[in-house]
Design an enzyme around this catalytic site. Structure first.
Site, PDB file in Angstrom:
ATOM      1  N   LYS A 217     -37.913  -1.684  53.848  1.00 30.40           N
ATOM      2  CA  LYS A 217     -38.060  -1.218  52.463  1.00 30.40           C
ATOM      3  C   LYS A 217     -39.389  -1.763  51.937  1.00 30.40           C
ATOM      4  O   LYS A 217     -39.553  -2.987  51.844  1.00 30.40           O
ATOM      5  CB  LYS A 217     -36.927  -1.771  51.598  1.00 30.40           C
ATOM      6  CG  LYS A 217     -35.539  -1.182  51.889  1.00 30.40           C
ATOM      7  CD  LYS A 217     -34.490  -2.005  51.161  1.00 30.40           C
ATOM      8  CE  LYS A 217     -33.154  -1.293  51.039  1.00 30.40           C
ATOM      9  NZ  LYS A 217     -32.105  -2.224  50.554  1.00 30.40           N
TER      10      LYS A 217
ATOM     11  N   GLU B  10     -26.905   6.742  44.769  1.00 32.22           N
ATOM     12  CA  GLU B  10     -27.667   7.408  45.827  1.00 32.22           C
ATOM     13  C   GLU B  10     -27.106   8.787  46.141  1.00 32.22           C
ATOM     14  O   GLU B  10     -27.448   9.388  47.165  1.00 32.22           O
ATOM     15  CB  GLU B  10     -27.677   6.550  47.084  1.00 32.22           C
ATOM     16  CG  GLU B  10     -28.401   5.243  46.861  1.00 32.22           C
ATOM     17  CD  GLU B  10     -28.706   4.489  48.136  1.00 32.22           C
ATOM     18  OE1 GLU B  10     -28.178   4.858  49.200  1.00 32.22           O
ATOM     19  OE2 GLU B  10     -29.476   3.534  48.066  1.00 32.22           O
TER      20      GLU B  10
HETATM   21  C1  LIG Z   1     -30.697   1.005  49.548  1.00 37.16           C
HETATM   22  C2  LIG Z   1     -29.911  -0.047  49.345  1.00 37.16           C
HETATM   23  O1  LIG Z   1     -29.563  -0.438  48.110  1.00 37.16           O
HETATM   24  P1  LIG Z   1     -30.483  -1.168  47.029  1.00 37.16           P
HETATM   25  O2  LIG Z   1     -31.745  -0.395  46.919  1.00 37.16           O
HETATM   26  O3  LIG Z   1     -29.661  -1.173  45.793  1.00 37.16           O
HETATM   27  O4  LIG Z   1     -30.734  -2.547  47.595  1.00 37.16           O
HETATM   28  C3  LIG Z   1     -29.337  -0.799  50.462  1.00 37.16           C
HETATM   29  O5  LIG Z   1     -28.623  -1.778  50.239  1.00 37.16           O
HETATM   30  O6  LIG Z   1     -29.591  -0.487  51.625  1.00 37.16           O
HETATM   31 MG   LIG Z   2     -28.416  -2.221  52.454  1.00 41.22          MG
END
Ligand SMILES: C=C(OP(=O)(O)O)C(=O)O
Ligand SMILES: [Mg+2]
Length: 447
Positions: free
Chosen positions: A357, A224
């Site tokens: 998400k 990231e």
């Molecule tokens: C963005 C993250 O990672 P991933 O997309 O690998 O779950 C997270 O854990 O908040």
């Molecule tokens: Mg996370």
């Protein structure tokens, strides 16, 4: 009504060079709307199911040609002719067509690609910027009412989000250099999104120099874009970030606070939390809570994500009792943007915040439902990218439109992240500097 005329998917690649799915939807007399699906690495066990081909002769089994085919055939046949602006009906049709609890038949990646592309297509057809189309959808979705503290200011008129930005990466995003996954900064004292972003960029560069001066890797970055130094302990990362904030003439806590994504599911063996950075130290839930409480007392930490593992509900209850009025306690792997898991969290008083998400749940409408449930119950929502991202900026528009209040996209030094930060700069010109709550959304926290 913008009627869907054509749906087309293709396999493209994400920021890790891993295949993902892109979907284009065209309505009559307008340009196609297009979206690309992100993908996680530190995924929660209860997320909607990403369909991968499993054919090890292609990209180690990670191809998405089956998901592409599902979009181009079964989904296209079912959705052609529907109103692209009727997101609720589109998303319901997608879920019904799939018929499974976790979207494993057609693939959550296939479904999300279509759901997001429909929103883009509807915006195109109505000649609206995406954020305005999302804002209309969000406002039209059942009575928003007035939300209770601490989320009262959120969820109403479009709002610029407070960015929560990764400075140092660890865990699965940086080859397990450190146990904790993200060491983040929250520019709580900035008065506009632009000012917040300028502080972030300044601190990020200062931190890189600081790491290099001290003999650590101040140029290598994780998935990231946060620096990925090999440090001697997890807490050293917090101290280095604070040092960088101070070196920029900013005040830790007042101007810029600290956040963590512990991502603890990923070093939990079912009994113990195992910290490699401190010599395979084995902690139970209580020990982790003690550690986090110590850190919250010693450092200006206002936000902790996945402090405990995705199944450790009792631990989460205790964590929330001990730290819930002093820090935002975000459930990521715990809630996986899933309404039912969030309902359980509300019932048990586990956490006080939910990471949002879109690909954890798989449609725009279900994302709205989880967001609304959070706001109705005084939980802070944080819209988040995944570690595998692309040039798609949809979540920036979604965060503004729903007035979620916070966004977590990763660091500023990788284009798949910057595309969202830059989109937010454009959106700020449209919604105005005043539409920024900044750190005020944390006014309910005790220092
Ligand atoms: C963005 C993250 O990672 P991933 O997309 O690998 O779950 C997270 O854990 O908040
Ligand atoms: Mg996370």
């Amino acid at each position: 009504m913008p009627k869907i005329e054509q749906i087309h998917a293709r396999e493209v690649f994400d920021s890790r060079g891993k295949p993902t799915i892109e979907v284009e939807i065209r309505c009559a007399d307008s340009r196609a709307g297009r979206a690309i699906v992100p993908s996680g690495a530190s995924t929660g066990r209860f997320e909607a199911c990403e369909l991968r081909d499993g054919d090890t002769n292609r990209f180690g089994g990670n191809g998405v040609l089956q998901a592409v085919s599902h979009v181009n055939h079964e989904i296209a046949a079912a959705l052609t002719g529907m109103d692209a602006a009727d997101q609720q009906s589109i998303d319901r049709a997608l879920c019904d067509l799939d018929g499974t609890e976790n979207k494993s038949r057609l693939g959550a990646n296939a479904i999300l690609g279509v759901s997001l592309a429909a929103a883009h297509a509807a915006a195109e057809a109505q000649q609206l910027p995406l954020w305005k189309h999302f804002a209309q959808l969000w406002q039209s979705a059942a009575d928003l009412g007035q939300f209770p503290p601490p989320t009262a200011a959120l969820g109403q008129q479009p709002l610029m989000p407070l960015p929560m930005v990764n400075m140092i990466s660890g865990g699965l995003h940086a080859g397990r250099n450190l146990d904790f996954q993200d060491y983040l900064i929250l520019p709580v004292g900035a008065t506009s999104y632009r000012e917040a972003l300028e502080w972030i960029i300044t601190i990020y560069h200062r931190l890189g120099r600081l790491l290099t001066e001290k003999g650590y890797e101040g140029v290598l970055v994780g998935d990231e874009g946060g620096y990925g130094p090999k440090l001697t302990s997890n807490v050293q990362a917090v101290e280095l970030v604070i040092e960088a904030i101070e070196a920029c003439g900013l005040k830790p806590g007042t101007d810029v606070a600290i956040g963590l994504d512990v991502a603890s599911s990923h070093f939990y063996d079912g009994t113990h939390y195992r910290l490699a950075a401190t010599g395979d130290e084995r902690l139970n839930s209580g020990d982790v809570i003690d550690l986090l409480e110590k850190w919250v007392s010693a450092y200006p930490i206002v936000s902790i994500e996945d402090g405990l593992a995705e199944d450790d509900w009792e631990g989460w209850q205790e964590l929330t009792r001990r730290l819930g009025d002093r820090a935002q306690l975000i459930g990521d792997d715990l809630f996986v943007t899933n309404r039912r898991r969030l309902e359980k969290g509300l019932e048990l008083a586990a956490g006080n915040s939910v990471l949002i998400k879109v690909n954890q749940i798989g449609t725009v409408w279900e994302t709205f439902e989880t967001l609304r449930l959070a706001l109705q119950n005084g939980f802070w929502p944080v819209v988040s990218a995944r570690s595998g991202e692309t040039e798609d900026h949809t979540i920036a528009d979604l965060a503004v439109a729903t007035a979620a209040g916070q966004i977590k996209i990763g660091s500023i030094a990788r284009s798949e992240r910057l595309v969202k930060y830059n989109q937010l700069l454009r959106l700020e010109e449209q919604v105005g500097h005043d539409a920024y709550q900044g750190g005020r959304i944390f006014s309910a926290l005790k220092s």
